[in-house]
Structure formats: structure tokens, C-alpha cells
Design an enzyme around this catalytic site. Sequence first.
Site, PDB file in Angstrom:
ATOM      1  N   GLU A 134       0.835  -1.199   0.000  1.00  0.00           N
ATOM      2  CA  GLU A 134       0.000   0.000   0.000  1.00  0.00           C
ATOM      3  C   GLU A 134       0.866   1.243   0.000  1.00  0.00           C
ATOM      4  O   GLU A 134       1.985   1.249   0.529  1.00  0.00           O
ATOM      5  CB  GLU A 134      -0.911  -0.013   1.236  1.00  0.00           C
ATOM      6  CG  GLU A 134      -1.939  -1.137   1.150  1.00  0.00           C
ATOM      7  CD  GLU A 134      -2.857  -1.246   2.352  1.00  0.00           C
ATOM      8  OE1 GLU A 134      -2.530  -0.687   3.419  1.00  0.00           O
ATOM      9  OE2 GLU A 134      -3.907  -1.889   2.212  1.00  0.00           O
ATOM     10  N   CYS A 138       3.557   8.628   0.806  1.00  0.00           N
ATOM     11  CA  CYS A 138       4.124   7.716   1.802  1.00  0.00           C
ATOM     12  C   CYS A 138       4.211   6.353   1.121  1.00  0.00           C
ATOM     13  O   CYS A 138       3.186   5.788   0.732  1.00  0.00           O
ATOM     14  CB  CYS A 138       3.210   7.678   3.028  1.00  0.00           C
ATOM     15  SG  CYS A 138       3.726   6.453   4.230  1.00  0.00           S
ATOM     16  N   CYS A 172       6.785  -6.813   6.757  1.00  0.00           N
ATOM     17  CA  CYS A 172       7.919  -6.150   7.420  1.00  0.00           C
ATOM     18  C   CYS A 172       8.756  -7.163   8.166  1.00  0.00           C
ATOM     19  O   CYS A 172       8.236  -8.143   8.690  1.00  0.00           O
ATOM     20  CB  CYS A 172       7.424  -5.075   8.388  1.00  0.00           C
ATOM     21  SG  CYS A 172       8.795  -4.101   9.062  1.00  0.00           S
ATOM     22  N   CYS A 182       7.125  -4.389  15.440  1.00  0.00           N
ATOM     23  CA  CYS A 182       6.593  -3.362  16.345  1.00  0.00           C
ATOM     24  C   CYS A 182       5.154  -3.747  16.717  1.00  0.00           C
ATOM     25  O   CYS A 182       4.330  -3.990  15.834  1.00  0.00           O
ATOM     26  CB  CYS A 182       6.623  -2.001  15.669  1.00  0.00           C
ATOM     27  SG  CYS A 182       8.253  -1.593  15.047  1.00  0.00           S
ATOM     28  N   CYS A 236       1.907  -1.866  15.348  1.00  0.00           N
ATOM     29  CA  CYS A 236       1.824  -1.598  13.908  1.00  0.00           C
ATOM     30  C   CYS A 236       1.102  -2.726  13.174  1.00  0.00           C
ATOM     31  O   CYS A 236       1.441  -3.902  13.338  1.00  0.00           O
ATOM     32  CB  CYS A 236       3.245  -1.439  13.368  1.00  0.00           C
ATOM     33  SG  CYS A 236       3.300  -1.391  11.582  1.00  0.00           S
TER      34      CYS A 236
END
Length: 346
Positions: free
Chosen positions: A94, A107, A114, A118, A121
Site C-alpha cells: 500500500e 508515503c 515487514c 513493532c 503496527c
Amino acid sequence: MEVKKKDIRALTKEQLREFFVKQGDKAFRGNQVYEWLWQKSAYSFEDMTNISLETRQMLEANFVINHIKVDQMQRSADGTIKNAVRLHDDLIVESVLIPTATRTTACVSSQVGCSLDCRFCATSRLKRMRNLNPDEIYDQVVAIDNESRLYHNRSLSNIVFMGMGEPLMNYNNVLKAIDKITSPEGLGMSPKRIVVSTSGVPKMIKKMADDKVKFKLAVSLHSAIDEIRTSIMPFNATFPLNDLREALQYWYAATKNRITYEYVVWDAINDKRKDAEALVEFCKFAPSKVNLIEYNPIDDGEFQQASSKAIDMYVSVLEANNITVTVRRSRGKDIDAACGQLANKS
Ligand code: SF4
């Protein structure tokens, strides 16, 4: 047996020129094709109208153009746009366009999923499938630039690497994409308008300093106390704050660039005075700016935005210590496009 065709955009301009010379053509043909691929973002060889049909057919037989496709575009009430981008292997990432009165920011994502974990997130819930190629990063920017012109009547002014993924875990490809974005043969954007945001990978921050990169650095810090940071960003156990600060000192000594910290204040996690004081202590070695970012809860609601009293306390502690601070409201919440919300839910 079918021969796998090569992605033509993996070739440098020089390699393209050499390819044409080997085909008995002029090196200059490589320049023309390169311009179609990068400046004009051609989706197919057919689009290359100043190249002969025979040459286009030869290119078609040897190469593919692995262009991204915007699968779905969602527009928020506040003007924010979120793209679900399909890659050549059908994976989805995205990217987001964030318009304000003075700038239009893209962005962009650097990885599918990932590599980090975290806990606040949404992207961390998707395991890392692969790194994005330079052209896949570049294409996200071009798509958003086109949308910015179409829906906001202005071109893109800024880029932040804050979408899915940790950009410093895909350093070489992010650098190659930025080279294209800033090159006059690509989008010709100033590197000063690009921010690479990292969760803090010390070795790579030092490498950026050694490589004398021209773009800006932001660090998602969220706590300057090891125990708390490790509880919300578990990789902090591997890259503790001392190592991160040492790398940032190295970066500052080499670049003299102010360091920006991204920081979310959560209820009952990092909303005490001692947290704000630890932040001051962490960043006072160099000119710093702290962006206090509004948090957008993800589904399970474990993390909640702190009270405005806690935010005011942070602002006054930072200002009293001459640290620049801004409070950032999040955009595109109604379409899950806000910080930390990118998780292919569209
Ligand atoms: S905040 Fe950034 S680094 Fe952390 S899991 Fe999410 S995408 Fe990865």
C-alpha cells in the site's frame, strides 16, 4: 522450454546501450528506451512510438516491464488517497497520498510485509514476503504523482518512506529508487524533499552517513527507555538505545543534518514525565525535532492514544529544553491509511 524474460528495468542505461550495440543497433537506441521506461513510465513496448516495430518486437521477445498496477484506490473525506498496489507476482503493498495546504506527500512502502515486529503496527502482522525492487518503489511514487495532479491539481512535493516495511532492511533497492526519483532522467525531485524513516538499525544509519546520502533521516523512537522500547519494539533488544544513539552521533558528525524523531505517546505506556525527560536526554546531543504523532488504534485496541494532558506535558518538557516539537494529527483514518494502519485490509 520457455525462457524466462528479464525485467528490462533492472538494466542500467549503460547496459541498455550495450545491449543495442550487441544487436547491431546504435547505442543511442538505449537512451530512447531508457527515457520511455523511466521518464515516461511506459507500461508496454508498444507505447514506445518512436521505436520501430521490429525493435519493439525484439524487445518484447527478450524482456518484460514489471510495472505495478493500482488495484484499488480509496479516497478519504480529508483528501488522503490510499492505493493498494499489485506487484508482478500478485503480492500487494500500500502507498498513500497525503495532501495539506502547502504540500503533497507520498508515503511509500519498501517491503511486502515487514521484517520487524513493532507491536503497535498493523504491518507487523504480515510476515515479510520480500523486498521491493527499485522500480516497484519508483512506480508507487509515479502513481501518486499522477493522482496528485489529477485530484489536487499539483505535483507531488515530498516523499516519506514510512509505508510498509523497514527501508534500511532494503537499503540498496531504496537507494537505487531514490537515485531514479532524484535523477533528471527520472522525476528530478530534490533529495531534500525525501525522508527515510527507520525504526533504528545502527549499522545501516552509519552506512548512510558513509554513503553521504542527501535525503533526510527520521527515527521512529517511541521510547528512550530500553525496557519500554523493547516491550513495544522487540528488536530493540538486538539494537539497544545506546547503539542507536552512537549511530546517530556518527550520522550527525558526518552530515550536520538535524535529526527528526517520530514519537507516539500511548496511554499507560510512555505518558509519564520520566518518559519525556528520557527523550530529552536521548536527543540532546544534536539539533533535533520531535514529531508527536497521533495514534490510530488497530483492531485489538491494546494500544490507546494518550490524553491531551500527557501530550501537553511532552510539549512543555521538550520546549523547555529547546527541542523543536510538533504535534501531528493523522490523516486518512477512515480508509485505514494513517500511520501504522497499512495492512492490506482494503
Ligand atoms: S512500524 Fe515500521 S518497522 Fe515497525 S513493524 Fe511497522 S512497518 Fe515494520
